[in-house]
Every structure is written in structure tokens, then in C-alpha cells.
Design a protein around this motif. Structure first.
Motif, mmCIF file in Angstrom:
data_model
loop_
_atom_site.group_PDB
_atom_site.id
_atom_site.type_symbol
_atom_site.label_atom_id
_atom_site.label_comp_id
_atom_site.label_asym_id
_atom_site.label_seq_id
_atom_site.Cartn_x
_atom_site.Cartn_y
_atom_site.Cartn_z
ATOM 1 N N ASP A 23 2.596 1.057 3.718
ATOM 2 C CA ASP A 23 2.000 0.517 4.942
ATOM 3 C C ASP A 23 3.062 0.026 5.917
ATOM 4 O O ASP A 23 2.760 -0.270 7.075
ATOM 5 C CB ASP A 23 1.035 -0.626 4.599
ATOM 6 N N LEU A 24 4.328 -0.045 5.488
ATOM 7 C CA LEU A 24 5.419 -0.438 6.373
ATOM 8 C C LEU A 24 6.212 0.761 6.888
ATOM 9 O O LEU A 24 7.141 0.599 7.675
ATOM 10 C CB LEU A 24 6.369 -1.394 5.648
ATOM 11 N N GLY A 25 5.876 1.960 6.435
ATOM 12 C CA GLY A 25 6.578 3.153 6.884
ATOM 13 C C GLY A 25 7.245 3.867 5.723
ATOM 14 O O GLY A 25 6.816 3.766 4.568
ATOM 15 N N LEU A 26 8.305 4.604 6.018
ATOM 16 C CA LEU A 26 9.070 5.311 4.994
ATOM 17 C C LEU A 26 10.117 4.364 4.432
ATOM 18 O O LEU A 26 10.944 3.830 5.165
ATOM 19 C CB LEU A 26 9.745 6.546 5.600
ATOM 20 N N GLU A 27 10.079 4.173 3.102
ATOM 21 C CA GLU A 27 11.014 3.249 2.456
ATOM 22 C C GLU A 27 11.831 3.990 1.406
ATOM 23 O O GLU A 27 11.399 4.991 0.837
ATOM 24 C CB GLU A 27 10.260 2.084 1.815
ATOM 25 N N ARG A 28 13.025 3.440 1.138
ATOM 26 C CA ARG A 28 13.956 4.057 0.204
ATOM 27 C C ARG A 28 14.570 2.976 -0.676
ATOM 28 O O ARG A 28 14.947 1.916 -0.197
ATOM 29 C CB ARG A 28 15.051 4.775 0.997
ATOM 30 N N PHE A 29 14.664 3.245 -1.964
ATOM 31 C CA PHE A 29 15.386 2.342 -2.849
ATOM 32 C C PHE A 29 15.963 3.149 -3.999
ATOM 33 O O PHE A 29 15.532 4.260 -4.283
ATOM 34 C CB PHE A 29 14.502 1.191 -3.361
ATOM 35 N N ARG A 30 16.947 2.595 -4.653
ATOM 36 C CA ARG A 30 17.625 3.310 -5.721
ATOM 37 C C ARG A 30 18.289 2.322 -6.661
ATOM 38 O O ARG A 30 18.419 1.133 -6.348
ATOM 39 C CB ARG A 30 18.685 4.258 -5.148
ATOM 40 N N ARG A 31 18.718 2.822 -7.794
ATOM 41 C CA ARG A 31 19.410 1.979 -8.758
ATOM 42 C C ARG A 31 20.752 1.585 -8.175
ATOM 43 O O ARG A 31 21.531 2.418 -7.728
ATOM 44 C CB ARG A 31 19.612 2.741 -10.073
ATOM 45 N N VAL A 54 0.873 -1.175 0.000
ATOM 46 C CA VAL A 54 0.000 0.000 0.000
ATOM 47 C C VAL A 54 0.906 1.219 0.000
ATOM 48 O O VAL A 54 1.495 1.575 1.018
ATOM 49 C CB VAL A 54 -0.934 0.009 1.222
ATOM 50 N N VAL A 55 1.039 1.852 -1.160
ATOM 51 C CA VAL A 55 1.942 2.980 -1.331
ATOM 52 C C VAL A 55 1.113 4.234 -1.530
ATOM 53 O O VAL A 55 0.323 4.311 -2.483
ATOM 54 C CB VAL A 55 2.900 2.760 -2.515
ATOM 55 N N GLN A 56 1.287 5.203 -0.646
ATOM 56 C CA GLN A 56 0.507 6.422 -0.724
ATOM 57 C C GLN A 56 1.223 7.496 -1.528
ATOM 58 O O GLN A 56 0.656 8.098 -2.430
ATOM 59 C CB GLN A 56 0.224 6.951 0.697
ATOM 60 N N ASP A 57 2.460 7.763 -1.202
ATOM 61 C CA ASP A 57 3.222 8.818 -1.865
ATOM 62 C C ASP A 57 4.545 8.260 -2.353
ATOM 63 O O ASP A 57 5.109 7.334 -1.755
ATOM 64 C CB ASP A 57 3.485 9.987 -0.910
#
Length: 953
Positions: free
Chosen positions: A264-272, A247-250
Motif C-alpha cells: 500500500d506504500l508502493g514498490l518496496e525492496r529489502f534484502r539480507r 497490505v502486500v499484494q505481490d
């Protein structure tokens, strides 16, 4: 709330005046937009509008009661700022000019009421979504209107409420309907096209759309996680390749390509990721490589841990790793070998018993043995540009296989003294030979004699590894004299016949592991070993070598970079190579890892540094409010940060308080500097930082403040003190001398008492515990020699005793810091000590208690426990008792604790102090707390130890 990559910080009106509310609050603080001037626009709960830039909050507009509450901020493609407000239930939008909003600036004919959201276009205009009237495109050249899109799949009728989300770089406008609940469409050349997953035609619930700097479009879905638009299709990101929440809001992409999402798990970060690690799921036919090499055709030859050899075809692996294919090569049975080097369409193997084998692409294996080949094992090999195979043999020697014939090669000046020759080559197949035990390095080839590379300034230490940068320049690693595999290494440059050592700024794990491998690729010196993987920038290395400076800090890689196992496999030789296309391939425990050195993401954004707040005593102050501190501050905490969220764990921060810190101090998490007992005066606290790629902050964050003097620290008080001291100086000198003498005598007595106390603590914790462990080991040795052998439980008991010994030593150190509420009741401590002392024996332990369980001073209780424990340990160690009794009596006269055993006893007249500190320590402990100690023992009749304490009060 602000997140700097390390911690969240709440900022409100208690510290920032601009955030204080002036009226009734309706919502929460809402960050709305960051404009091109790097201002953050924030809507306050009372409808005010605030900006934040360079650490300063500023009120842009306060709400006007009954007239305007500001609700949003927009920016058009030309950088113009538009402010939305609500006035008595009516919405209006005006352009910001300077510090004022211009009435009537909203284009005529475009509704300013019922606006859902606006987004900048890719030029100088603005897209405006409405609740009922479709979408408007406003540009300086005119206005264009688009009707709402037709109904998406699964919807009975068109949804008229539309929300422009993003105009991508290719001109496509991404639009969601009904606040994201009515599906996703894109508008291109005036044509609406619904967008959905190939395997699910239903309308998507959309949160937001963003685009990364490389042009990839990411969609936040409230039901399918993060989605990616690629090649005209909407795809789900594979597990482990993005946000884990469904569930991704923004979602937003920052300037360096890092994707941030609230799920729904909080603030997440990913990158190439820079690296790609390939395993079985990507078509690799084995779990982990052991050794590998690449040939001129682009094939990769791999030896796995089961001595199988594979030929992998990596064409297409750069973009689609699942297309990687492999072929297992048939080998003669029981062939033991080392993978040496790849030739064109084939690979060379060094046989364990001497000789060579060559496996070609068809699977044919030719074995070469005989008088022409070295009889010893071949450890390593490289092929030069002429097709000659240069070999390093064990235990010594260098040779070359040319046109099917092998010939030994003697390096000038070494002859038969060469002991551990190794060879290395670069992508142009230039070959270097060096000796791991002698400081020499030669360039060798089939067409000329070996050329020494340090002829003008010789090497001082043997090379451990080399990498070729140019025809006359190479880099190597040397260890200090007498150093082992974990000793701090030094880089060395060989150029123009001169060897120059370049010391490292600190330990570098990848240069201290087993069998370091170096490679030069894309203006960087790469290194890898069983300890890590990283790279140095070559221009900075050359500058350090030319100026006699320390090498720059390297960039290291790990799981956040896609390198699942951040080190090479152990013990193999050929574990990293540079392919013909410039990429580096690494054999790691997690699989085959590949990186394109030319495409490693680099963050060139300087990290902004801030001093956030200062805590003086128990009072929190914003840094902007601090300039004077009251006299005699007991404790000052300065909270600072460097906001670089991309890889905050690799951001390096330093701080310094001028006048206090002699040099810069490396900061750590939490980013707090603490100072105590600052003297009166002016201070400057400074912060600087470097991001994960070594880019420094553009400047320092500076906090200047003054600690005020107390009245007795002022100049006039000092003058009065000098006058008074002069008046009584003559009379007071004798008193001062006497006072100093008494103080020195008291300090000496205190030091002697402290030494005695430490000796008691050492005896009663570490020495007693080690004695118990020694007795257990003796018992274990007897059991091991018996018919039943050693029971595994004995080892567990000894481990428990060792752990308890450490706990007791730690408790002795921390006891003075603990409050009374933290202490275990005295009776429980005594009972626990008795059980642990005789836990693995057949001694009958009896515990008896009479009377109350009053609390005594904690130092008294601690000494009682130590005395009783010593008596218990002595009973077990010396008495050979069959039973022991711990008795507690607490009545109106006080407390009496006795330890009685039925063992052999001893003659107290023969008790010696030298080397046996137990009895003496027990007496000293009792005397220290005003207790009475009685020891009654006779040979053959056991021992009774009683400690008595008078009742408190």
C-alpha cells in the motif's frame, strides 16, 4: 513500465511496434512470466502475446478475432512453455513447440477450462489449480489429483477454488484458496495443513508466496504485511527489517536474494544485510561503544562514553542477537584510562597518568604502577602469541610487558629518535611496530630481535595504519608529503622486504578519516575510520602492486548493508577487531556492528546495459528506430541505463560517443547524455557498467547513427565554394582584411564595455552588500561593549543581509535568462530595496508613488533598481541622515525615480573616482539604457538623486 532501479520508464506502441494494438483492448499490459531463456512474456490489452529479450520486443502471437485471446503463460519444471488462451468464452492451454502451439498437447483428463493458475514443480512437472476440481500434478511419469483442502479456521465450508503459489525447495506446495481470501495451506506428502500466525488463528488473506535463494519462504499478506516461514512457524517481520506496508499484494525474490514487494506504500525492496548492528533492544547494556576488543574466549570488552567497562558474551548473536548478554565490570573510582587490548578472559587498560590496569572476568582490577612501567600515558597495546603485551607510549617509545616486568624496546636505526610508535596485531597475534613520523616498519616478537620489513625497498612515507596478511606481508596506508587527515592516501604493500605503493582510483572516505584501522579478513583488506567502512579485494590489490597499476575501486558499506552508522566512533583507538570466529566487530555511533566477511552478499550478475531512446529536438525515438538524423541537429539526448535494481545507487555507468568524447564519461542520474551541434558523420554511442560489487557488464550497449549533411555541407557544395572563393579571392582579400580589423576593434570595445559592466555589478551587489555587513558589525561591536551587551537579533539581521547579498548577486547573473513574466514589478523592487537597506536603523523611510505602473524593458528596470539601491546605500553609509524618501512618478513623459535624504550631503567637486565606484557606476548604468541621471547635493543640505526614463514608444 520498466524499472531499472533508478527510474520508471513507460514503453508503449508509439515507439515499439510490437506493443501496438490490433483490436479492442480489454485490459492493461500485463507482464506474466520470465522464463529460463530470460524472455519476458507480456499479454497485450487486445489479447496478443509479446516477448522481450535483450532490448527487443517481438510479437509471439497476435489475437485471432473470434477465435483466441491469449491470457497467460506458464513454465513447467523442465522449462517447457504453456500458453493459455480464451476462445469464445472457453479456456484452453497448449504447449509451445518452436514458434507454434501444439493442439491437443494438454494432458488428457486434466481440465484446461476453469484453471486458476499453474506453477512449476521442483523437478520437471507442473502444478495446476482449478476453480472446482482441486489440484493436479502433471509430470512426464503421470498425473496425480488432489482434492481441495478442508476448511481453514474461520471458514464455514471448504473453499474449492485453489491457487498453487509455490513449491519450495523442500517439496512443500504452498496453496492459497479463493484467490488468496480463503487462507493459506501447504500440501506435503498428500496431507493438507492450514498455516496461520501463532497469535492469530484466523485465515490469512494471501497475495503471493516466494522463496529466496537461501531457502527462506516469504508470504505476501494483505493484512499483516510480509510474513516469513521459519522453523515451522509463520512470523511477522520486525519493523525496519522488511517492507513497511501492511497490505502486500505481490512479492518476488530475485536471483541475488533481494525481495521485491508491491504494498500500500508502493514498490518496496529489502534484502539480507551484510552487517548486524546491535543496541539496547538486542541486549546490549549501553547506547554506543567508544572502544572495544575481543579476547580468545569469544568475549567482547567494551568501554562506553561514560568510562564504564562491559564484558559481552556474543555466543548466539550470529543468529539471535537478542540473546546477547553483558556484564558491567566494577572499576576503582575516578579511574581514567584507554582500552588497550583483550587477553584471555581479561582486558588491559592504559591509565591516563601512566601505568596499567588489568580487569579479569570476575571483575577484579589490578593496577600496575611503578618504576618498571613507563611514566607517560600508554596509547595502545597488543598481545602477541606468547602472552607478552606490546605497548605504545606517549610522547614516544615502544615497550613490552613480559611476565609482569616492563622493558623499553629500541628499534634498530631509530633509538631515541622514535617519536610516534604504534603497534598492530592480527588474529594470529603477530605484532608490527611502526612510526607515524618516520618511514619504518618492524616485526617484533618475544623470541627474536625486531626485523625490518622494508629492508630491500624502503618505505618513502610513514605508515598511518597497518594490517598483517602473512608472516612477511602487510598492507598499510600512507599520506602524501605534507598531507593532512583529508589528503588523498595511498596503499602500500610490504612483502619480501620491498615496499610498493598502490595509488587509489579516487578519494576513499574510509581511508581519510581520523585514525584509520585496517584488517585482513576473507581475502579482502578491510578499512574503517570516522569517514567510512569498506574493503578491497586482495587478489586485485596484489595484481595492482605487481603491475604498477591503480588499486581497484573499493566496496563501501552503509545503512542498506545493515550498517546503521557507516563509520567508527571518533577519537577512540581500539574500535575494530577480528574475532576468533573470523567476524569483524566495529564500534559505531549506532551501536556494535558485526559482519561475517565470508558471508557478505555478493552480486555476481553482470548488469545489462541498454540504450533506451533518443530525443532529437522535441522528437522521441526508440533506439531501434534511430539510424539517420536530419542535418544540423541542435540538441540530441541519449537515454541509457544499466538495470541492476539490487543496489542501483552503487551501480557505476560510463558512456562515450566515439569521435566526440575523448575518454569514458561517468554517468549520473538521470542517465542521459546530451550533445549539441553534432557535425555530419557516423557516430557510435557506447555504454558499459559495473554493479555494486564491481562485476562488469558482459559487453557494451552500442548505438550507431549518422548525422546527415545539409546541402551546403556536401562535397559538391564544398567544391563549388572552393571555385567561387578562388575567383573572388584576390578582390576579396582587401575587404576581408578591413572586415577583420573592424571586427577586432568592435570586439575590443565590447570587452572593455563588459569589464565596466562587471565592475558595476560587483560594486552594486557584493561590495554594497559587504559594506552593509561591515556597518552592521561596527554597530554590533558598539552594542557589545555597552551595558546591555549584544542582542541575538543583531546576528540574525547580519545573517539576513548576507543572504540578501547572495540573492542579489545570483539575481544579477540569472536576470538575463528570466522571462518578463518572471520579474518582480519595478516598484516592488524599489520598495524592498529601501526597507532592507534601513531595516535595522531608526531612519524614517517614506515611499511615494504617482501615476501608472507600466512595464519597461527588463534591462532598463534592472539598471533603475541598481541606481536607486546605490543611492540608498550611499545615504546610509555617508550621510548620517534621519529620513529618506523614494519617489516614483510615471506619466505620459516617462518614469522618474528619485532618492532624497536629509543628511550631510557632499561637495560634488571633491567626489573622487579612485576607490569609490558608486557615482561613476550610476552614471554608466544610466547611459547604458538611455536614461538621464541627475545628482544634486550640497554640504549640510542632503542629496537628491533622480533617474529619468522616457516613456516607451
Amino acid at each position: 513500465m520498466r524499472f531499472d532501479g533508478v527510474r520508471f520508464m513507460v514503453i508503449d506502441g508509439t515507439r515499439e511496434p510490437a506493443l501496438r494494438l490490433t483490436g479492442r483492448a480489454g485490459r492493461s499490459f500485463t507482464p506474466r512470466h520470465v522464463d529460463r531463456e530470460h524472455r519476458l512474456w507480456i499479454v497485450r490489452p487486445d489479447g496478443g502475446l509479446v516477448t522481450y529479450r535483450n532490448g527487443v520486443f517481438r510479437v509471439a502471437f497476435d489475437p485471432v478475432v473470434g477465435h483466441a485471446r491469449y491470457t497467460d503463460v506458464y513454465e513447467d519444471g523442465a522449462g517447457g512453455i504453456w500458453v493459455e488462451a480464451d476462445s469464445a468464452g472457453r479456456q484452453w492451454i497448449r504447449r509451445l513447440q518452436g514458434e507454434h502451439l501444439v493442439p491437443g498437447s494438454w494432458p488428457a483428463g486434466v481440465p484446461d477450462s476453469g484453471v486458476t493458475v499453474t506453477r512449476p514443480d521442483t523437478a520437471d512437472g507442473l502444478w495446476v489449480g482449478t476453480r472446482t476440481q482441486g489440484i493436479w500434478h502433471i509430470t512426464p511419469r503421470g498425473i496425480r489429483h488432489f482434492d481441495p483442502p478442508p476448511a481453514s479456521s474461520g471458514l464455514a465450508k471448504p473453499e474449492r477454488s485453489v491457487y498453487p503459489e509455490l513449491q519450495a525447495a523442500d517439496g512443500t506446495l504452498w496453496v492459497s484458496a479463493a484467490a488468496g481470501r480463503g487462507g493459506l495451506q501447504h500440501l506435503r506428502a498428500g496431507v493438507w495443513t492450514p498455516v496461520h500466525l501463532d497469535d492469530d488463528p484466523r485465515a490469512l488473506s494471501i497475495g503471493m508466496v516466494t522463496q529466496s535463494p537461501d531457502g527462506t519462504v516469504y508470504i505476501a499478506s494483505r493484512s499483516a504485511g510480509v510474513l516469513v516461514w521459519r522453523d515451522g512457524h509463520l512470523e511477522r517481520r520486525p519493523p525496519g527489517d522488511g517492507a513497511a506496508g501492511m497490505v502486500v499484494q505481490d512479492i518476488v525474490a530475485d536471483a541475488d536474494g533481494t525481495i521485491w514487494a508491491t504494498t500500500d506504500l508502493g514498490l518496496e525492496r529489502f534484502r539480507r544485510a551484510a552487517f548486524m548492528t546491535l543496541g539496547r533492544r538486542d541486549g546490549v547494556p549501553f547506547d554506543a561503544p567508544y572502544e572495544m576488543a575481543g579476547d580468545a574466549t569469544g568475549s567482547i570488552w567494551v568501554r562506553d562514553r561514560s568510562d564504564n567497562v562491559y564484558r559481552l558474551h556474543e555466543s548466539g548473536a550470529r543468529a539471535a542477537p537478542d540473546s546477547l548478554t553483558g556484564q558491567r565490570m566494577p572499576l576503582p573510582p575516578a579511574l581514567r584510562f584507554q582500552l588497550l587490548a583483550a587477553s584471555r578472559g581479561s582486558v588491559w587498560l592504559g591509565l591516563t597518568g601512566g601505568g596499567l590496569a588489568r580487569v579479569d572476568g570476575s571483575g577484579t582490577t589490578r593496577v600496575f604502577r611503578g618504576t618498571d612501567l613507563p611514566p607517560k600515558r600508554i596509547w595502545a597495546g597488543v598481545e602477541d602469541a606468547d602472552g607478552a603485551l606490546w605497548l605504545s607510549t606517549a610522547p614516544r617509545g615502544l615497550g613490552v610487558l613480559r611476565n609482569g616486568r616492563y622493558a623499553p624496546v629500541l628499534l634498530p636505526g631509530l633509538g631515541d629518535n622514535a617519536k610516534a610508535i604504534f603497534v598492530a596485531a592480527d588474529s594470529q597475534r603477530r605484532v608490527i611496530a611502526a612510526d607515524e613520523q618516520m618511514p619504518v616498519a618492524y616485526a617484533v616478537s618475544s623470541s627474536r630481535a625486531p626485523m625490518r620489513l622494508d629492508s630491500l625497498t624502503p618505505l618513502r612515507k610513514p605508515l598511518e595504519a597497518v594490517a598483517i596478511e602473512a608472516s612477511d606481508t602487510l598492507w598499510g596506508v600512507v599520506l602524501p608529503k605534507g598531507g593532512g587527515p583529508d589528503a588523498p592516501p595511498t596503499l602500500v604493500r610490504l612483502a619480501g622486504g620491498r615496499a610498493v605503493e598502490v595509488p587509489l582510483p579516487g578519494p576513499v572516505p574510509g581511508l581519510t578519516g581520523f585514525n584509520v584501522i585496517l584488517s585482513v579478513a576473507h581475502d579482502a583488506l578491510w578499512f574503517a575510520s570516522g569517514g567510512g567502512v569498506g574493503r578491497f579485494p586482495l587478489p586485485a590489490l596484489h595484481a595492482a602492486a605487481n603491475r604498477g597499476l591503480v588499486a581497484p575501486a573499493p566496496q563501501t558499506f552503509g545503512p542498506p548493508d545493515g550498517l546503521v552508522s557507516p563509520h567508527l566512533t571518533l577519537y577512540g583507538v581500539a574500535r575494530m577487531f577480528r574475532a576468533t570466529d573470523g567476524r569483524l566487530w566495529l564500534a559505531t555511533p549506532g551501536g556494535l556492528s558485526v559482519v561475517d566477511p565470508a558471508a557478505v552478499p555478493v552480486n555476481d550478475t553482470p548488469p545489462p546495459v541498454h540504450v533506451e531512446e533518443v530525443v532529437v529536438g522535441a522528437h522521441e525515438l526508440a533506439a531501434s528506430e534511430l539510424w539517420r538524423i536530419a542535418p544540423n541537429p541542435d540538441r540530441i539526448e541519449i537515454h541509457y541505463t544499466a538495470a541492476s535494481p539490487r543496489m542501483p545507487e552503487r551501480v557505476r555507468v560510463q558512456y562515450r560517443l566515439d569521435g566526440v568524447d575523448r575518454d569514458w564519461v561517468d554517468g549520473s542520474v538521470p542517465r542521459t547524455a546530451t550533445y549539441t551541434q553534432l557535425r555530419p558523420g557516423a557516430y557510435r554511442f557506447r555504454v558499459r557498467a559495473w554493479n555494486e560489487d564491481g562485476v562488469p557488464s558482459t559487453g557494451e550497449a552500442v548505438l550507431a547513427f549518422t548525422v546527415l549533411p545539409a546541402w551546403y555541407q556536401t562535397r559538391w557544395a564544398l567544391a563549388l565554394a572552393v571555385l567561387a572563393a578562388g575567383a573572388v579571392g584576390a578582390a576579396g582579400m582587401g575587404a576581408v582584411a578591413r572586415t577583420r580589423r573592424r571586427r577586432a576593434e568592435a570586439e575590443l570595445r565590447g570587452r572593455l564595455a563588459e569589464r565596466v559592466r562587471l565592475a558595476r555589478e560587483l560594486h552594486d551587489t557584493l561590495l554594497s552588500g559587504m559594506t552593509g555587513i561591515s556597518m552592521r558589525l561596527d554597530a554590533a561591536a558598539i552594542r557589545a561593549s555597552g551595558p546591555l551587551g549584544l542582542d541575538a537579533s543583531v546576528l540574525g539581521e547580519m545573517r539576513t543581509l548576507a543572504r540578501n547579498t547572495l540573492v542579489e548577486a545570483r539575481d544579477a547573473v540569472t536576470a538575463m535568462r528570466n522571462s518578463a513574466d518572471d520579474l518582480v514589478p519595478l516598484w516592488d523592487q524599489l520598495a524592498d530595496a529601501a526597507r532592507r537597506t534601513f531595516a535595522d536603523t531608526e531612519v524614517d523611510v517614506r515611499l511615494e508613488r504617482e501615476g501608472t505602473t507600466r512595464a519597461y524593458p527588463r534591462d532598463v528596470e534592472a539598471e533603475v533598481v541598481r541606481i536607486a539601491t546605490e543611492a540608498l546605500v550611499n545615504a546610509r553609509k555617508h550621510s548620517a541622515c534621519r529620513s529618506v524618501k523614494v519617489r516614483w512618478v510615471d506619466d505620459r513623459r516617462g518614469l522618474r525615480v528619485s532618492v532624497t535624504d536629509d543628511g550631510s550631503g557632499f561637495d560634488q567637486r571633491d567626489a573622487s573616482l579612485n576607490g569609490h565606484w558608486g557615482l561613476q557606476g550610476m552614471r554608466e548604468r544610466a547611459a547604458a539604457v538611455g536614461a538621464t541621471l541627475t545628482i544634486d547635493s550640497h554640504v549640510g543640505r542632503g542629496t537628491d538623486v533622480v533617474v529619468s526614463i522616457r516613456a516607451p514608444g
